[in-house]
Design a protein around this motif. Structure first.
Motif, mmCIF file in Angstrom:
data_model
loop_
_atom_site.group_PDB
_atom_site.id
_atom_site.type_symbol
_atom_site.label_atom_id
_atom_site.label_comp_id
_atom_site.label_asym_id
_atom_site.label_seq_id
_atom_site.Cartn_x
_atom_site.Cartn_y
_atom_site.Cartn_z
ATOM 1 N N ASN A 8 0.824 -1.209 0.000
ATOM 2 C CA ASN A 8 0.000 0.000 0.000
ATOM 3 C C ASN A 8 0.856 1.256 0.000
ATOM 4 O O ASN A 8 2.104 1.188 -0.019
ATOM 5 C CB ASN A 8 -1.000 -0.013 1.163
ATOM 6 N N ASP A 9 0.219 2.420 0.016
ATOM 7 C CA ASP A 9 0.935 3.688 -0.099
ATOM 8 C C ASP A 9 1.881 3.936 1.066
ATOM 9 O O ASP A 9 2.850 4.685 0.947
ATOM 10 C CB ASP A 9 -0.063 4.846 -0.205
ATOM 11 N N ALA A 10 1.605 3.335 2.215
ATOM 12 C CA ALA A 10 2.472 3.494 3.382
ATOM 13 C C ALA A 10 3.651 2.523 3.365
ATOM 14 O O ALA A 10 4.489 2.541 4.271
ATOM 15 C CB ALA A 10 1.661 3.295 4.660
ATOM 16 N N GLY A 11 3.705 1.670 2.338
ATOM 17 C CA GLY A 11 4.769 0.684 2.243
ATOM 18 C C GLY A 11 4.483 -0.595 2.997
ATOM 19 O O GLY A 11 5.346 -1.477 3.086
ATOM 20 N N THR A 12 3.271 -0.720 3.540
ATOM 21 C CA THR A 12 2.894 -1.929 4.264
ATOM 22 C C THR A 12 2.499 -3.029 3.286
ATOM 23 O O THR A 12 1.738 -2.788 2.343
ATOM 24 C CB THR A 12 1.708 -1.642 5.199
ATOM 25 N N PHE A 17 2.091 -19.959 2.313
ATOM 26 C CA PHE A 17 3.408 -19.417 2.669
ATOM 27 C C PHE A 17 3.475 -18.022 2.056
ATOM 28 O O PHE A 17 3.564 -17.874 0.837
ATOM 29 C CB PHE A 17 4.510 -20.321 2.109
ATOM 30 N N ILE A 18 3.379 -17.002 2.897
ATOM 31 C CA ILE A 18 3.297 -15.625 2.394
ATOM 32 C C ILE A 18 4.663 -15.186 1.863
ATOM 33 O O ILE A 18 5.673 -15.261 2.569
ATOM 34 C CB ILE A 18 2.803 -14.671 3.490
ATOM 35 N N VAL A 19 4.673 -14.715 0.601
ATOM 36 C CA VAL A 19 5.908 -14.307 -0.059
ATOM 37 C C VAL A 19 5.884 -12.785 -0.244
ATOM 38 O O VAL A 19 5.093 -12.261 -1.029
ATOM 39 C CB VAL A 19 6.059 -14.995 -1.431
ATOM 40 N N PRO A 20 6.742 -12.048 0.455
ATOM 41 C CA PRO A 20 6.734 -10.589 0.354
ATOM 42 C C PRO A 20 7.525 -10.096 -0.855
ATOM 43 O O PRO A 20 8.212 -10.872 -1.534
ATOM 44 C CB PRO A 20 7.431 -10.164 1.653
ATOM 45 N N THR A 21 7.436 -8.805 -1.108
ATOM 46 C CA THR A 21 8.344 -8.176 -2.066
ATOM 47 C C THR A 21 9.717 -8.042 -1.410
ATOM 48 O O THR A 21 9.889 -8.289 -0.220
ATOM 49 C CB THR A 21 7.833 -6.794 -2.488
ATOM 50 N N GLY A 22 10.712 -7.646 -2.196
ATOM 51 C CA GLY A 22 12.056 -7.450 -1.650
ATOM 52 C C GLY A 22 12.891 -8.709 -1.597
ATOM 53 O O GLY A 22 13.918 -8.754 -0.915
ATOM 54 N N ILE A 23 12.465 -9.743 -2.332
ATOM 55 C CA ILE A 23 13.191 -11.025 -2.292
ATOM 56 C C ILE A 23 13.974 -11.268 -3.583
ATOM 57 O O ILE A 23 14.386 -12.401 -3.852
ATOM 58 C CB ILE A 23 12.212 -12.197 -2.066
ATOM 59 N N ASP A 24 14.187 -10.227 -4.368
ATOM 60 C CA ASP A 24 14.746 -10.400 -5.708
ATOM 61 C C ASP A 24 16.033 -11.223 -5.722
ATOM 62 O O ASP A 24 16.243 -12.057 -6.606
ATOM 63 C CB ASP A 24 15.009 -9.037 -6.346
ATOM 64 N N ARG A 42 6.920 -4.742 -6.401
ATOM 65 C CA ARG A 42 6.078 -5.927 -6.506
ATOM 66 C C ARG A 42 6.250 -6.572 -7.884
ATOM 67 O O ARG A 42 6.396 -7.795 -7.986
ATOM 68 C CB ARG A 42 4.613 -5.575 -6.266
ATOM 69 N N ASP A 43 6.212 -5.769 -8.933
ATOM 70 C CA ASP A 43 6.415 -6.299 -10.282
ATOM 71 C C ASP A 43 7.711 -7.094 -10.359
ATOM 72 O O ASP A 43 7.759 -8.203 -10.890
ATOM 73 C CB ASP A 43 6.468 -5.160 -11.302
ATOM 74 N N SER A 44 8.780 -6.507 -9.842
ATOM 75 C CA SER A 44 10.096 -7.126 -9.937
ATOM 76 C C SER A 44 10.124 -8.487 -9.259
ATOM 77 O O SER A 44 10.556 -9.488 -9.850
ATOM 78 C CB SER A 44 11.141 -6.195 -9.305
#
Length: 234
Positions: A12-16, A35-42, A83-85
Motif C-alpha cells: 500500500n501507499d504506506a509501504g505496508t 506461505f506468504i511471499v513478500p516483495t524485496g526477495i529479488d 512488486r512487479d520485480s
C-alpha cells in the motif's frame, strides 16, 4: 504431506505489505499450506522457489507497462515496481521448474507479461467494443457477469460446464495472449477472462476472484483451488 503454496503480497501507499485473508482461507480449505511471499526477495527468488510446491499470484494494482514495452497511458492506475520485480522473477523461476502457478486478476495479467504478452492499460480507453461492467459496485462475494469457457481446456474440466458466472474488479485486461498460453474463457464482450499454458503441468490465470466466491460457498471456485493444490502435491 500438504503442499507449500506461496502467496504474493500487495504493497500500500504506506509501504505496508498486505494480503487478503480470503486467499489464505481458500488454500487451507483446498488442502494446502499457505506461505506468504513478500516483495524485496529479488536476490533470493531461486531459494524461495525451491521451497515452494506452487505459487499464487494475487490481485492488486496495475502492472507497470514498461514490462510489456509501452509508455504509461493517461488512465493507468497505481503501479508498484518492487512488486512487479519480485513477482516476475519468482514466476519465471517457478515456470522453469514446471511448478504449478495460479494467477488471479492482476496475477493473470502478470502471467501473460511473463510470457511476453501485453495488457490493456485501461479497457474503457483502449478496447474497441462496448464493455460489460468489469469493475462491479456490488460486494466482492457477488457474481456479476457471465463467462464462456472454451471446450477441452483445463478450466472446463474444473468448471464442468461451458458457462460460469464470476465477480469482477479490474480496469486492465490481457490483450495479446502469449504462447504457450491460450485463452480459455471470455466475457460476452470478448474480454479474456482466463488463460492456461499448453506446455506446463498446471498454469492457469483467471481474471475474477475465486477466493471470494469460494468463501461464499461457490463450489466451482473452490474446485479451482483444489485442482491447483492437487497439482502442487504431485
Amino acid at each position: 504431506m500438504k503442499p507449500i503454496i506461496g502467496v504474493t503480497t500487495d504493497v500500500n501507499d504506506a509501504g505496508t505489505q498486505t494480503l487478503g485473508s480470503s486467499y489464505i482461507e481458500a488454500i487451507v480449505r483446498a488442502g494446502g499450506v499457505p506461505f506468504i511471499v513478500p516483495t524485496g526477495i529479488d536476490e533470493d527468488v531461486q531459494r524461495v522457489a525451491s521451497v515452494l510446491d506452487g505459487l499464487v499470484l494475487t490481485g492488486g494494482e496495475d502492472v507497470d507497462p514498461v514490462h510489456f514495452g509501452e509508455d504509461p497511458h493517461p488512465q493507468l492506475g497505481k503501479v508498484t515496481p518492487e512488486r512487479d520485480s519480485a513477482e516476475l522473477l519468482l514466476a519465471r523461476q517457478m515456470l522453469n521448474a514446471n511448478k504449478p502457478l495460479l494467477g488471479i486478476c492482476r496475477g493473470m495479467q502478470l502471467l501473460n507479461v511473463v510470457f511476453g504478452g501485453g495488457v490493456y492499460q485501461d479497457m474503457t480507453a483502449q478496447y474497441e467494443k462496448p464493455l460489460v461492467q468489469h469493475k462491479q459496485l456490488s460486494k466482492r462475494r457477488y457474481a456479476a457477469h457471465d463467462v464462456k469457457v472454451e471446450p477441452k481446456t483445463k478450466l472446463q474440466a474444473i468448471a464442468g460446464k461451458d458457462l460460469i458466472r464470476v465477480n469482477s474488479f479490474h480496469h486492465q485486461a490481457v490483450k495479446d495472449v502469449a504462447r504457450p498460453l491460450i485463452a480459455s474463457a471470455a466475457a460476452n464482450d470478448g474480454i479474456i477472462e482466463a488463460v492456461e499454458s499448453t506446455e506446463h503441468t498446471f498454469v492457469i490465470g483467471v481474471q475474477w476472484h475465486p477466493e471470494e466466491l469460494a468463501k461464499n460457498g461457490d463450489a466451482m471456485s473452490l474446485r479451482v483451488f483444489e485442482s491447483f493444490v492437487n497439482a502442487c502435491g504431485k
